[in-house]
Design a protein around this motif. Structure first.
Motif, PDB file in Angstrom:
ATOM      1  N   UNK A 101       0.823  -1.213   0.000  1.00 20.68           N
ATOM      2  CA  UNK A 101       0.000   0.000   0.000  1.00 20.68           C
ATOM      3  C   UNK A 101       0.855   1.260   0.000  1.00 20.68           C
ATOM      4  N   UNK A 102       2.156   1.102   0.312  1.00 21.01           N
ATOM      5  CA  UNK A 102       3.080   2.230   0.317  1.00 21.01           C
ATOM      6  C   UNK A 102       3.870   2.298  -0.981  1.00 21.01           C
ATOM      7  N   UNK A 103       4.388   1.136  -1.426  1.00 22.23           N
ATOM      8  CA  UNK A 103       5.196   1.132  -2.650  1.00 22.23           C
ATOM      9  C   UNK A 103       5.299  -0.285  -3.201  1.00 22.23           C
ATOM     10  N   UNK A 104       5.691  -0.431  -4.471  1.00 26.16           N
ATOM     11  CA  UNK A 104       6.037  -1.761  -4.974  1.00 26.16           C
ATOM     12  C   UNK A 104       7.127  -2.365  -4.096  1.00 26.16           C
ATOM     13  N   UNK A 105       7.186  -3.699  -4.078  1.00 25.52           N
ATOM     14  CA  UNK A 105       8.103  -4.387  -3.178  1.00 25.52           C
ATOM     15  C   UNK A 105       8.747  -5.587  -3.865  1.00 25.52           C
ATOM     16  N   UNK A 106       9.932  -5.931  -3.382  1.00 25.66           N
ATOM     17  CA  UNK A 106      10.626  -7.115  -3.902  1.00 25.66           C
ATOM     18  C   UNK A 106       9.867  -8.365  -3.473  1.00 25.66           C
ATOM     19  N   UNK A 107       9.444  -9.146  -4.471  1.00 25.11           N
ATOM     20  CA  UNK A 107       8.726 -10.396  -4.207  1.00 25.11           C
ATOM     21  C   UNK A 107       9.732 -11.495  -3.887  1.00 25.11           C
ATOM     22  N   UNK A 116      15.397 -10.763 -10.236  1.00 26.12           N
ATOM     23  CA  UNK A 116      14.596  -9.909  -9.364  1.00 26.12           C
ATOM     24  C   UNK A 116      13.136  -9.906  -9.815  1.00 26.12           C
ATOM     25  N   UNK A 117      12.228 -10.089  -8.858  1.00 24.86           N
ATOM     26  CA  UNK A 117      10.781 -10.028  -9.113  1.00 24.86           C
ATOM     27  C   UNK A 117      10.186  -8.967  -8.196  1.00 24.86           C
ATOM     28  N   UNK A 118       9.470  -8.008  -8.780  1.00 23.07           N
ATOM     29  CA  UNK A 118       8.874  -6.904  -8.023  1.00 23.07           C
ATOM     30  C   UNK A 118       7.358  -6.937  -8.193  1.00 23.07           C
ATOM     31  N   UNK A 119       6.651  -6.899  -7.068  1.00 21.43           N
ATOM     32  CA  UNK A 119       5.181  -6.867  -7.067  1.00 21.43           C
ATOM     33  C   UNK A 119       4.708  -5.463  -6.755  1.00 21.43           C
ATOM     34  N   UNK A 120       3.555  -5.095  -7.290  1.00 21.71           N
ATOM     35  CA  UNK A 120       2.976  -3.791  -6.992  1.00 21.71           C
ATOM     36  C   UNK A 120       1.468  -3.830  -7.138  1.00 21.71           C
ATOM     37  N   UNK A 121       0.766  -3.036  -6.325  1.00 19.31           N
ATOM     38  CA  UNK A 121      -0.685  -2.916  -6.478  1.00 19.31           C
ATOM     39  C   UNK A 121      -0.996  -2.282  -7.832  1.00 19.31           C
ATOM     40  N   UNK A 122      -2.209  -2.524  -8.303  1.00 20.79           N
ATOM     41  CA  UNK A 122      -2.612  -1.932  -9.586  1.00 20.79           C
ATOM     42  C   UNK A 122      -3.209  -0.541  -9.427  1.00 20.79           C
ATOM     43  N   UNK A 125      -1.390   5.102  -9.339  1.00 17.48           N
ATOM     44  CA  UNK A 125      -0.181   5.778  -8.874  1.00 17.48           C
ATOM     45  C   UNK A 125       0.959   4.788  -8.612  1.00 17.48           C
ATOM     46  N   UNK A 126       0.705   3.481  -8.768  1.00 16.04           N
ATOM     47  CA  UNK A 126       1.735   2.467  -8.587  1.00 16.04           C
ATOM     48  C   UNK A 126       1.912   1.675  -9.888  1.00 16.04           C
ATOM     49  N   UNK A 127       1.513   0.397  -9.911  1.00 10.52           N
ATOM     50  CA  UNK A 127       1.774  -0.445 -11.072  1.00 10.52           C
ATOM     51  C   UNK A 127       0.577  -0.584 -12.013  1.00 10.52           C
ATOM     52  N   UNK A 128      -0.501   0.152 -11.789  1.00 10.83           N
ATOM     53  CA  UNK A 128      -1.637   0.098 -12.707  1.00 10.83           C
ATOM     54  C   UNK A 128      -1.259   0.350 -14.155  1.00 10.83           C
ATOM     55  N   UNK A 129      -0.373   1.329 -14.435  1.00 13.28           N
ATOM     56  CA  UNK A 129       0.014   1.583 -15.828  1.00 13.28           C
ATOM     57  C   UNK A 129       0.720   0.404 -16.509  1.00 13.28           C
ATOM     58  N   UNK A 130       1.196  -0.593 -15.745  1.00 18.31           N
ATOM     59  CA  UNK A 130       1.837  -1.756 -16.375  1.00 18.31           C
ATOM     60  C   UNK A 130       0.897  -2.485 -17.323  1.00 18.31           C
TER      61      UNK A 130
END
Length: 201
Positions: A101-107, A116-122, A125-130
């Protein structure tokens, strides 16, 4: 007449629930963006000017830890930038749902070992644009020492929530970084695979 009133009442209740849910999502998205922006400013103040890390660096001992910087109560490994999507976000060293909820994080994995695998909420303002990224897009990871790791997007796919074990599968695959988030429906995961490169593309 009573049945008509019942349907009207049901429609009003569903509308109110929908509006409340939308307002809650909007608030969470905005709050997540503000928190990330604050963290990244602190990271950049402490971050020295580094160098471009070449793509042919050998895989080293997997036990070697990436450098980290503590901000408030959390450790960060650096920043992720995807200029084509307007993404500039801090990346936490560990993940859980509160951290996301604060930032993408290392999975899992790390950039030293090209896994490296990074997870992020959609959140937008975070990883939604992916969800709109294109093959060939430039992705940069900047560690807390200012060193820049550059990657090119080579593949995108959707996985079911039950298929997350495929995130780490390397057989016949050539990638060094994976990013993932939920799709808009939240019924699948958007997976973005990237290969490390030496220069701008």
């Amino acid at each position: 007449m009573k049945q008509i009133n019942y349907w009207k009442l049901s429609s009003i209740i569903l509308l109110l629930i929908s509006i409340s849910w939308g307002a809650f999502n909007y608030y969470e998205n905005k709050e997540a963006g503000l928190q990330s922006a604050e963290v990244i400013q602190e990271l950049r103040v402490a971050m020295p000017k580094g160098k471009l890390v070449t793509a042919n660096q050998p895989i080293i001992n997997q036990e070697k830890e990436m450098p980290k910087q503590k901000i408030d109560d959390y450790w960060y490994i650096g920043e992720i930038r995807i200029e084509s999507l307007g993404i500039e976000l801090p990346v936490m060293d560990q993940w859980d749902y509160d951290r996301l909820k604060i930032s993408p994080s290392r999975y899992q994995g790390n950039y030293f070992n090209h896994n490296l695998i990074i997870a992020g909420h959609n959140y937008q303002t975070h990883f939604g644009p992916l969800l709109y990224i294109n093959k060939g897009a430039l992705v940069e990871i900047i560690d807390v020492n200012g060193n820049v790791y550059r990657y090119e997007v080579v593949d995108m796919q959707e996985l079911k929530p039950t298929e997350l074990s495929k995130l780490v599968q390397r057989e016949n695959q050539d990638w060094d970084l994976t990013l993932f988030t939920c799709t808009s429906s939240t019924l699948a995961r958007q997976i973005v695979r990237c290969r490390q490169i030496d220069s701008d593309i």
